[in-house]
Scaffold this active site. Sequence first.
Site, mmCIF file in Angstrom:
data_model
loop_
_atom_site.group_PDB
_atom_site.id
_atom_site.type_symbol
_atom_site.label_atom_id
_atom_site.label_comp_id
_atom_site.label_asym_id
_atom_site.label_seq_id
_atom_site.Cartn_x
_atom_site.Cartn_y
_atom_site.Cartn_z
ATOM 1 N N ASN A 208 0.859 -1.191 0.000
ATOM 2 C CA ASN A 208 0.000 0.000 0.000
ATOM 3 C C ASN A 208 0.892 1.236 0.000
ATOM 4 O OD1 ASN A 208 0.454 0.916 2.856
ATOM 5 N ND2 ASN A 208 -0.330 -1.141 3.246
ATOM 6 N N LYS A 286 7.612 -18.977 -8.779
ATOM 7 C CA LYS A 286 6.966 -17.843 -9.445
ATOM 8 C C LYS A 286 5.756 -18.343 -10.251
ATOM 9 C CE LYS A 286 7.900 -14.264 -12.773
ATOM 10 N NZ LYS A 286 8.743 -13.839 -13.864
ATOM 11 N N PRO A 304 -3.654 -11.172 11.121
ATOM 12 C CA PRO A 304 -3.945 -10.858 12.526
ATOM 13 C C PRO A 304 -4.135 -9.357 12.678
ATOM 14 C CG PRO A 304 -1.624 -11.427 12.231
ATOM 15 C CD PRO A 304 -2.315 -11.712 10.933
ATOM 16 N N ASP A 305 -5.093 -8.936 13.493
ATOM 17 C CA ASP A 305 -5.267 -7.500 13.755
ATOM 18 C C ASP A 305 -4.425 -7.134 14.974
ATOM 19 O OD1 ASP A 305 -6.186 -4.938 14.617
ATOM 20 O OD2 ASP A 305 -7.894 -5.213 13.268
ATOM 21 N N ILE A 306 -3.308 -6.476 14.707
ATOM 22 C CA ILE A 306 -2.333 -6.195 15.766
ATOM 23 C C ILE A 306 -2.928 -5.243 16.794
ATOM 24 C CG2 ILE A 306 -0.016 -5.272 16.209
ATOM 25 C CD1 ILE A 306 0.557 -6.050 13.194
ATOM 26 N N LYS A 338 -14.600 2.369 14.750
ATOM 27 C CA LYS A 338 -13.377 1.558 14.783
ATOM 28 C C LYS A 338 -12.773 1.513 16.183
ATOM 29 C CE LYS A 338 -11.099 1.416 11.051
ATOM 30 N NZ LYS A 338 -10.364 1.912 9.886
ATOM 31 N N LYS A 342 -12.157 -2.047 17.888
ATOM 32 C CA LYS A 342 -10.800 -2.547 18.155
ATOM 33 C C LYS A 342 -10.478 -2.550 19.651
ATOM 34 C CE LYS A 342 -9.027 -1.927 13.697
ATOM 35 N NZ LYS A 342 -8.007 -2.608 12.923
HETATM 36 O O1 C5P Z 1 -8.856 -1.834 10.321
HETATM 37 P P1 C5P Z 1 -8.014 -0.708 9.846
HETATM 38 O O2 C5P Z 1 -6.843 -1.167 9.013
HETATM 39 O O3 C5P Z 1 -8.732 0.407 9.179
HETATM 40 O O4 C5P Z 1 -7.441 -0.075 11.201
HETATM 41 C C1 C5P Z 1 -6.395 0.797 11.226
HETATM 42 C C2 C5P Z 1 -5.634 0.668 12.525
HETATM 43 O O5 C5P Z 1 -5.490 -0.673 12.891
HETATM 44 C C3 C5P Z 1 -4.234 1.224 12.430
HETATM 45 O O6 C5P Z 1 -3.875 1.731 13.683
HETATM 46 C C4 C5P Z 1 -3.415 -0.015 12.068
HETATM 47 O O7 C5P Z 1 -2.072 0.125 12.482
HETATM 48 C C5 C5P Z 1 -4.137 -1.075 12.864
HETATM 49 N N1 C5P Z 1 -4.105 -2.414 12.255
HETATM 50 C C6 C5P Z 1 -3.364 -3.411 12.848
HETATM 51 N N2 C5P Z 1 -3.371 -4.691 12.326
HETATM 52 C C7 C5P Z 1 -4.105 -4.970 11.224
HETATM 53 C C8 C5P Z 1 -4.868 -3.961 10.601
HETATM 54 C C9 C5P Z 1 -4.837 -2.695 11.139
HETATM 55 O O8 C5P Z 1 -2.684 -3.141 13.840
HETATM 56 N N3 C5P Z 1 -4.085 -6.193 10.730
#
Ligand code: C5P
Length: 408
Positions: A208, A286, A304-306, A338, A342
Amino acid sequence: MLNGRKILLIIGGGIAAYKCLELTRELRKRGAEVVPVLTRAAEEFVTPLSVSALAGQKVFRDLFDLTDEAEMGHIELSRAADLLVVAPATADLMAKMAHGHANDLASTVLMATDTPVLIAPSMNVRMWQHPATQRNLATLAADGITAVGPNEGDMACGEYGPGRMAEPLEIVEAIAARLAAGPLAGKRILVTSGPTHEPIDPVRYIANRSSGAQGTAIAEALAALGAEVRFITGPATARRPVGVTITEVETAAEMAKAVADALPADAAICAAAVADWHVVGAGASKIKKDAKGTLPSLTFAENPDILATLSAPGPNRPDLVIGFAAETDDVIAHATAKRTRKGCDWILANDVRPETGVMGGTENAVTLISAEGADPWPRMTKTQTARKLAALIADQLGQQTNKTDKIQ
Ligand code: C5P
């Protein structure tokens, strides 16, 4: 700015050792006292006489120098300093430090110390990229040792790439950041930054447009207030912050692991633009173009959502968890939802529509969303945004006990 601070400067044996003469001058100009230690190899590059003349001090060279032991033992030598600086930190010195060798004065002092250590690595690009050096760097980072540089550029050996020692003024800045006795002294803060790269196959990846500039600015602003910053970054184009411990990762999964390994922390700021998905079965070969023109299809799985993981209640939850919400429409409404979803304490919401120029630009216009509501900040540079955020974090963490003290 460094008035009365005592720096033990360990000069390693590399061509960049000559820059330590200027480093010594710059440090003394700012009021610091520099006590130099030279390795045997360093003496091939700079003479004890020139180092001693610039430091205005005796140069320490030998572990078995009885006069030195009588005057000041090697243990004393390391403990009397506010900071140990290893410059240039050669591949060999880094390996010794990572493995706990103590077979000369420099390595013994580094083993005997309980004082913070900053290294300025310098070596040939291949030596820097060698898995052994990268392993050693990770070990040193885990031990709380911060690094400044190396920079990318032409090397004395004729090659080009990362491996040049940071310039003396960059090292001075990193020293000042490490010694800053600000309101965040004693606090450990995690910062994630940059994009992640999710491999499709060994040569292609999904990425990105995050540059990592805001994350770098936040890390430096926190370090300037005295925080011990653990900076975990994806492959960002922005320069790396000085005066902090850096862990480089590529994928979201690697970032999640590095964050878990860096806990406990008093606060965490998730500024990284983490990919939401990775490609399932990104293999070792490849993907080939097919003669019949059949298009490949990719299957995705969630990363994983950190931020959500860090925010979940538990003994390791930082006292303050801050996320970012990069949105293109209904910014405040999405960001507010959000924050609840979160479980983090604050969200910095920003409008990243291309016409705002925020992604990859030098300015940002954020709205701070907390339990108290939405507070829009004026558009300002990413550095100013970072300073404002760091000051608020310092206020918030204010009188709380250090997380890192609690577990000791
Ligand atoms: O869900 P979204 O990507 O919009 O959320 C943004 C926030 O979540 C940011 O602070 C980003 O660093 C964190 N994030 C994360 N792990 C992910 C996706 C987003 O820590 N897999």
